[in-house]
Scaffold this active site. Structure first.
Site, short mmCIF file in Angstrom:
data_model
loop_
_atom_site.label_atom_id
_atom_site.label_comp_id
_atom_site.label_asym_id
_atom_site.label_seq_id
_atom_site.Cartn_x
_atom_site.Cartn_y
_atom_site.Cartn_z
N ASN A 9 -28.87 1.98 -17.52
CA ASN A 9 -27.44 2.26 -17.69
C ASN A 9 -26.93 1.41 -18.85
OD1 ASN A 9 -24.69 2.63 -17.48
ND2 ASN A 9 -24.46 1.40 -15.61
N LYS A 11 -24.05 1.42 -20.10
CA LYS A 11 -22.61 1.14 -19.95
C LYS A 11 -21.89 1.42 -21.29
CE LYS A 11 -23.93 -2.38 -16.64
NZ LYS A 11 -23.44 -3.22 -15.59
N HIS A 97 -20.70 4.47 -9.77
CA HIS A 97 -21.18 3.15 -10.20
C HIS A 97 -20.12 2.11 -9.83
CE1 HIS A 97 -22.15 -0.25 -12.78
NE2 HIS A 97 -23.39 0.20 -12.71
N GLU A 99 -18.77 -0.25 -11.32
CA GLU A 99 -17.68 -0.48 -12.30
C GLU A 99 -16.65 0.64 -12.24
OE1 GLU A 99 -20.44 -1.16 -15.44
OE2 GLU A 99 -21.02 -3.01 -14.39
N GLU A 169 -26.79 -0.98 -5.08
CA GLU A 169 -26.47 -2.01 -6.07
C GLU A 169 -25.41 -2.96 -5.50
OE1 GLU A 169 -27.30 -0.64 -10.31
OE2 GLU A 169 -25.42 0.29 -9.77
N GLY A 175 -24.72 -7.53 -13.29
CA GLY A 175 -24.28 -8.22 -14.49
C GLY A 175 -24.02 -9.71 -14.28
N SER A 215 -28.95 -6.91 -11.85
CA SER A 215 -29.59 -7.97 -12.65
C SER A 215 -31.12 -7.92 -12.60
CB SER A 215 -29.09 -9.36 -12.24
OG SER A 215 -27.71 -9.47 -12.50
C1 PEP Z 1 -25.96 -1.47 -13.49
O1 PEP Z 1 -25.25 -1.31 -14.46
O2 PEP Z 1 -26.11 -0.56 -12.68
C2 PEP Z 1 -26.64 -2.76 -13.32
C3 PEP Z 1 -27.41 -2.92 -12.27
O3 PEP Z 1 -26.40 -3.72 -14.26
P1 PEP Z 1 -27.22 -5.10 -14.44
O4 PEP Z 1 -28.68 -4.75 -14.44
O5 PEP Z 1 -26.76 -5.64 -15.76
O6 PEP Z 1 -26.87 -5.98 -13.31
#
Ligand code: PEP
Length: 253
Positions: A9, A11, A97, A99, A169, A175, A215
């Site tokens: 992703n 973003k 997601h 965000e 997640e 992040g 992450s």
């Molecule tokens: C994501 O954007 O779904 C995500 C898991 O980001 P990150 O790997 O940066 O934590």
């Protein structure tokens, strides 16, 4: 029996130049595994989908979008429908997601309509679920994920749900550099699979891929992938670095 699946992703990152270079680097380093021993997708920003699709056309890496609107076309200024995403080469789309849930403010009911619109438009939705840190600290993790699963898939037949990938997640791991332990992740993946079995049936639940996101780095990918119900990884930050993303893909094989 579930083929591993790693999705990146991007973003709101990259530009036309860095995005296509990134896609090219990932494609050339994964020729021997992508689409064979592991499914791979990248989800660039809308405006670069077509350019990235061009780079990926000779590869077995799939394209995904980061969001989709609930209607297929019409007077919805600024929105993008599933048929448009199909038209530019998308196979997958992220729905719900964290965000979009917590920064943009999307509720479960809207996410449910997006999952349905994606499937009707021929896309494969990746429904993201996961708890906030306050919810985990209040021992509400299972309750929150159960609600997001139930509401996110509400009204969808078993046939439609078989097109869905789930991404667990935990919001506190996205992040932040904090990763759920493989055991914490496995516990939630097992819950997600149990919910699918209860709502639909065991066979359907066994066929659905459940990705972990939060992450993920090259150093944590293999341990996560060793868990029984972790079928793949949804990667944000580390998917912007070709070497790191390729290492994660290879750790998932
Ligand atoms: C994501 O954007 O779904 C995500 C898991 O980001 P990150 O790997 O940066 O934590």
């Amino acid at each position: 029996m579930r083929k591993p699946f790693v999705a990146g992703n991007w973003k709101m990152n990259t530009d036309g130049h860095t995005g296509t270079n990134l896609a090219e680097a990932i494609a050339s380093a994964t020729v021997e595994v992508a689409g064979q021993s592991v499914d791979v997708a990248v989800c660039p920003p809308f405006v670069y989908l077509q350019a990235v699709a061009g780079v990926l056309s000779a590869s077995h890496i799939a394209l995904g979008a980061q969001d989709v609107y609930i209607e297929s076309k019409g007077a919805f200024t600024g929105e993008i429908g599933a048929s448009m995403l199909k038209d530019v080469g998308c196979a997958y789309v992220l729905c719900g997601h964290s965000e979009r849930r917590h920064v943009i403010g999307e509720p479960d009911e809207l996410i449910n309509k997006k999952v349905a619109a994606a499937i009707s438009g021929g896309l494969l939705p990746i429904l993201c679920v996961g708890e906030l840190i306050e919810e985990r600290q209040a021992s509400r993790t299972e309750e929150v994920v159960t609600r997001q699963m139930k509401n996110g898939l509400a009204g969808l037949s078993a046939e439609k749900v078989s097109a869905v990938t789930i991404a667990y997640e935990p919001v506190w791991a996205i992040g932040t550099g904090l990763t759920a332990t493989p055991q914490q992740a496995q516990q939630m993946h097992a819950l997600v699979r149990k919910l699918l079995a209860q709502t639909y049936d065991g066979q359907l639940a066994e066929g659905i891929r459940i990705l972990y996101g939060g992450s993920v780095k090259p150093g944590s990918a293999a341990d996560l992938m060793r868990q029984k119900d972790i079928d793949g990884l949804l990667v944000g930050g580390a998917s912007l670095n070709a070497d790191d993303f390729v290492a994660i893909i290879k750790a998932a094989v």
